[in-house]
Design a protein around this motif. Structure first.
Motif, PDB file in Angstrom:
ATOM      1  N   TYR A   1      -1.771  -5.367  -6.677  1.00  0.00           N
ATOM      2  CA  TYR A   1      -3.016  -4.716  -5.795  1.00  0.00           C
ATOM      3  C   TYR A   1      -4.003  -5.864  -5.566  1.00  0.00           C
ATOM      4  O   TYR A   1      -4.493  -5.655  -4.380  1.00  0.00           O
ATOM      5  CB  TYR A   1      -3.366  -3.446  -6.772  1.00  0.00           C
ATOM      6  CG  TYR A   1      -4.787  -2.942  -5.884  1.00  0.00           C
ATOM      7  CD1 TYR A   1      -4.402  -2.018  -4.944  1.00  0.00           C
ATOM      8  CD2 TYR A   1      -6.024  -3.119  -6.430  1.00  0.00           C
ATOM      9  CE1 TYR A   1      -5.643  -1.558  -4.252  1.00  0.00           C
ATOM     10  CE2 TYR A   1      -7.141  -2.564  -5.677  1.00  0.00           C
ATOM     11  CZ  TYR A   1      -6.868  -1.910  -4.643  1.00  0.00           C
ATOM     12  OH  TYR A   1      -8.115  -1.131  -4.142  1.00  0.00           O
ATOM     13  N   SER A   2      -4.439  -6.417  -6.480  1.00  0.00           N
ATOM     14  CA  SER A   2      -5.813  -7.332  -6.110  1.00  0.00           C
ATOM     15  C   SER A   2      -5.279  -8.376  -5.111  1.00  0.00           C
ATOM     16  O   SER A   2      -6.333  -8.529  -4.143  1.00  0.00           O
ATOM     17  CB  SER A   2      -6.327  -7.872  -7.493  1.00  0.00           C
ATOM     18  OG  SER A   2      -5.054  -8.893  -7.732  1.00  0.00           O
ATOM     19  N   ILE A   3      -4.300  -9.044  -4.985  1.00  0.00           N
ATOM     20  CA  ILE A   3      -3.930 -10.042  -4.038  1.00  0.00           C
ATOM     21  C   ILE A   3      -3.484  -9.158  -2.565  1.00  0.00           C
ATOM     22  O   ILE A   3      -3.886  -9.731  -1.569  1.00  0.00           O
ATOM     23  CB  ILE A   3      -2.958 -11.089  -4.567  1.00  0.00           C
ATOM     24  CG1 ILE A   3      -1.449 -10.391  -4.905  1.00  0.00           C
ATOM     25  CG2 ILE A   3      -3.309 -11.971  -5.406  1.00  0.00           C
ATOM     26  CD1 ILE A   3      -0.409 -11.256  -5.113  1.00  0.00           C
ATOM     27  N   LEU A   4      -2.870  -8.250  -2.705  1.00  0.00           N
ATOM     28  CA  LEU A   4      -2.652  -7.299  -1.544  1.00  0.00           C
ATOM     29  C   LEU A   4      -3.843  -6.808  -0.860  1.00  0.00           C
ATOM     30  O   LEU A   4      -4.046  -6.965   0.379  1.00  0.00           O
ATOM     31  CB  LEU A   4      -1.692  -6.244  -1.808  1.00  0.00           C
ATOM     32  CG  LEU A   4      -0.236  -6.405  -1.489  1.00  0.00           C
ATOM     33  CD1 LEU A   4       0.619  -5.300  -2.000  1.00  0.00           C
ATOM     34  CD2 LEU A   4       0.168  -7.121  -0.060  1.00  0.00           C
ATOM     35  N   GLU A   5      -4.679  -6.353  -1.691  1.00  0.00           N
ATOM     36  CA  GLU A   5      -5.848  -5.938  -1.039  1.00  0.00           C
ATOM     37  C   GLU A   5      -6.856  -6.895  -0.326  1.00  0.00           C
ATOM     38  O   GLU A   5      -7.399  -6.820   0.902  1.00  0.00           O
ATOM     39  CB  GLU A   5      -6.612  -5.096  -1.945  1.00  0.00           C
ATOM     40  CG  GLU A   5      -7.704  -4.040  -1.499  1.00  0.00           C
ATOM     41  CD  GLU A   5      -8.969  -4.658  -1.467  1.00  0.00           C
ATOM     42  OE1 GLU A   5      -9.835  -3.847  -0.637  1.00  0.00           O
ATOM     43  OE2 GLU A   5      -9.419  -5.789  -1.982  1.00  0.00           O
ATOM     44  N   ALA A   6      -6.865  -8.035  -1.293  1.00  0.00           N
ATOM     45  CA  ALA A   6      -7.666  -9.028  -0.735  1.00  0.00           C
ATOM     46  C   ALA A   6      -7.043  -9.780   0.487  1.00  0.00           C
ATOM     47  O   ALA A   6      -7.787 -10.015   1.478  1.00  0.00           O
ATOM     48  CB  ALA A   6      -7.796 -10.201  -1.591  1.00  0.00           C
ATOM     49  N   ALA A   7      -5.506  -9.728   0.586  1.00  0.00           N
ATOM     50  CA  ALA A   7      -5.036 -10.480   1.754  1.00  0.00           C
ATOM     51  C   ALA A   7      -4.963  -9.408   3.132  1.00  0.00           C
ATOM     52  O   ALA A   7      -5.318  -9.751   4.321  1.00  0.00           O
ATOM     53  CB  ALA A   7      -3.498 -10.550   1.421  1.00  0.00           C
ATOM     54  N   TRP A   8      -5.034  -8.182   2.619  1.00  0.00           N
ATOM     55  CA  TRP A   8      -4.915  -7.194   3.798  1.00  0.00           C
ATOM     56  C   TRP A   8      -6.311  -6.880   4.471  1.00  0.00           C
ATOM     57  O   TRP A   8      -6.613  -6.992   5.646  1.00  0.00           O
ATOM     58  CB  TRP A   8      -4.537  -5.871   3.161  1.00  0.00           C
ATOM     59  CG  TRP A   8      -5.149  -4.390   4.154  1.00  0.00           C
ATOM     60  CD1 TRP A   8      -4.434  -4.259   4.942  1.00  0.00           C
ATOM     61  CD2 TRP A   8      -6.169  -3.721   3.820  1.00  0.00           C
ATOM     62  NE1 TRP A   8      -4.880  -2.827   5.800  1.00  0.00           N
ATOM     63  CE2 TRP A   8      -6.148  -2.861   4.881  1.00  0.00           C
ATOM     64  CE3 TRP A   8      -7.343  -3.734   3.168  1.00  0.00           C
ATOM     65  CZ2 TRP A   8      -6.916  -1.774   5.257  1.00  0.00           C
ATOM     66  CZ3 TRP A   8      -8.181  -2.751   3.435  1.00  0.00           C
ATOM     67  CH2 TRP A   8      -7.816  -1.807   4.361  1.00  0.00           C
TER      68      TRP A   8
END
Ligand code: GLY
Length: 369
Positions: free
Chosen positions: A285-292
């Motif tokens: 979640y943390s990397i996806l949210e930051a990438a998104w």
């Protein structure tokens, strides 16, 4: 027979570092045997992002590491040319540079400070407005407050790289023994290892086992390399038209590294979790949210893989290169976030050292001591 035996070098660890050293030594006419506890190239090297990014990764205190990284990057074009020619395989080496973007005012302020430091250090970086960054990468989020373009950073497809290294190493006559954990190292002249109930003598034993470098027995505890695993969770997306990304894009808490075959790597957490490689909802979640937040167009892309890799972290984040303090044992480990970048320079420094005791002036800064 004796001479041959004395000439042999054993390498522990078949990642990018061990393979690059082995290939270099074979080219120099030195016979090597490389042991991997599992399948060569399938641990941290396989699970990395292949970014060759000393400028973007430059931390405020990383002076020696930065210069080693630049020196390695300078060697990358000829390293790739030789590797592709020797293996007959492409490695998707790309020189497009990194876009480091800020997604809010706090991030922009931190990026400005980092940019000022990079300029002060003479790095080839350029400040862009959000609009200018978006001209370069139309799939960046609108209204980003600013970005830094590091045009000298490069990248490679890490998986193609290890496949090419394995092929080049074996074509050059290197012996690869996979699924063969080294049970113990015996320092001495000659040194030796114990493996599968067998004692294998060698002029040098090179420990290039990354996060697993402390696991071979035989070294007294205070001489084992101070390397620990630092977990990085990542995922792979499949790029599909009209989505497109050409540059490596960094944000505050995530990076995206697009490869020519459509792999889009999104990473990575930095966690002190020992050898745990579980993939967690929170990590993804943390990397996806930051990438998104910086590249919202990833929302519809298919997730094709998730994983956690283990970076080999040292106490000061610098690699440990050179003599291990016991006869015949040499370290080439602790490359932390930069193992792929540092493979060519590590191969040169360690190869020259063990082949004919030529010590580069770059080596002492990375002594295990
Ligand atoms: N160099 C990128 C990482 O270690 O996550």
């Amino acid at each position: 027979q004796r001479l041959l035996l004395m000439g042999r070098i054993v390498i522990i660890g078949g990642g990018a570092i061990g393979l690059a050293i082995g290939w270099r030594l074979q080219q120099a006419g030195v016979q090597t045997v490389l042991f991997d506890r599992r399948e060569a190239g399938r641990a941290s090297s396989w699970l990395s992002a292949g970014m060759l990014a000393p400028d973007t990764e430059r931390g405020f205190e990383d002076e020696a590491l930065y210069h080693l990284g630049r020196e390695s990057l300078r060697r990358w074009p000829s390293f790739v040319a030789a590797l592709e020619a020797a293996s007959g395989l492409g490695v998707d080496y790309r020189t497009g540079g990194t876009l480091h973007v800020a997604d809010d005012r706090d991030a922009a302020e931190a990026l400005r400070r980092h940019f000022a430091f990079q300029r002060e250090q003479g790095l080839d970086v350029q400040w862009l407005t959000g609009a200018e960054a978006r001209d370069m990468e139309p799939f960046l989020a609108p209204r980003l407050p600013g970005a830094v373009y590091a045009s000298s950073d490069h990248q490679v497809d890490n998986r193609l790289l290890v496949e090419a290294l394995i092929t080049a190493y074996q074509k050059a006559g290197g012996t690869l023994r996979e699924h063969t954990p080294v049970e113990a190292i015996e320092p001495g002249e000659p040194a030796a290892i114990r493996v599968d109930g067998e004692r294998v003598e060698a002029r040098h034993v090179i420990v290039a086992a990354g996060a697993w470098s402390r696991q071979s027995g035989g070294l007294v505890p205070n001489l084992r390399p101070p390397v620990r695993p630092i977990k990085g969770q990542m995922l792979q997306l499949k790029m599909q038209a009209p989505f497109d990304l050409q540059h490596v894009v960094w944000g505050r808490d995530a990076y995206l590294a697009p490869k020519s075959n459509g792999r889009l790597l999104v990473g990575a957490t930095v966690e002190e979790m020992g050898f745990d490689t579980s993939v967690t909802a929170g990590g993804l979640y943390s990397i996806l949210e930051a990438a998104w937040r910086i590249v919202p167009g990833i929302y519809d892309l298919e997730v094709t893989e998730t994983w956690a890799g283990l970076r080999p972290g040292s106490r000061d984040n610098d690699p440990l290169l050179g003599d291990a303090g016991k006869p015949g044992v040499v370290y080439a480990t602790g490359h932390y976030r930069n193992g792929i970048l540092l493979a060519p320079i590590t191969a040169t420094l360690i190869g020259d050292w063990v082949a004919d005791q030529r010590a580069s002036p770059l080596l002492p800064a990375f002594s295990w001591e």
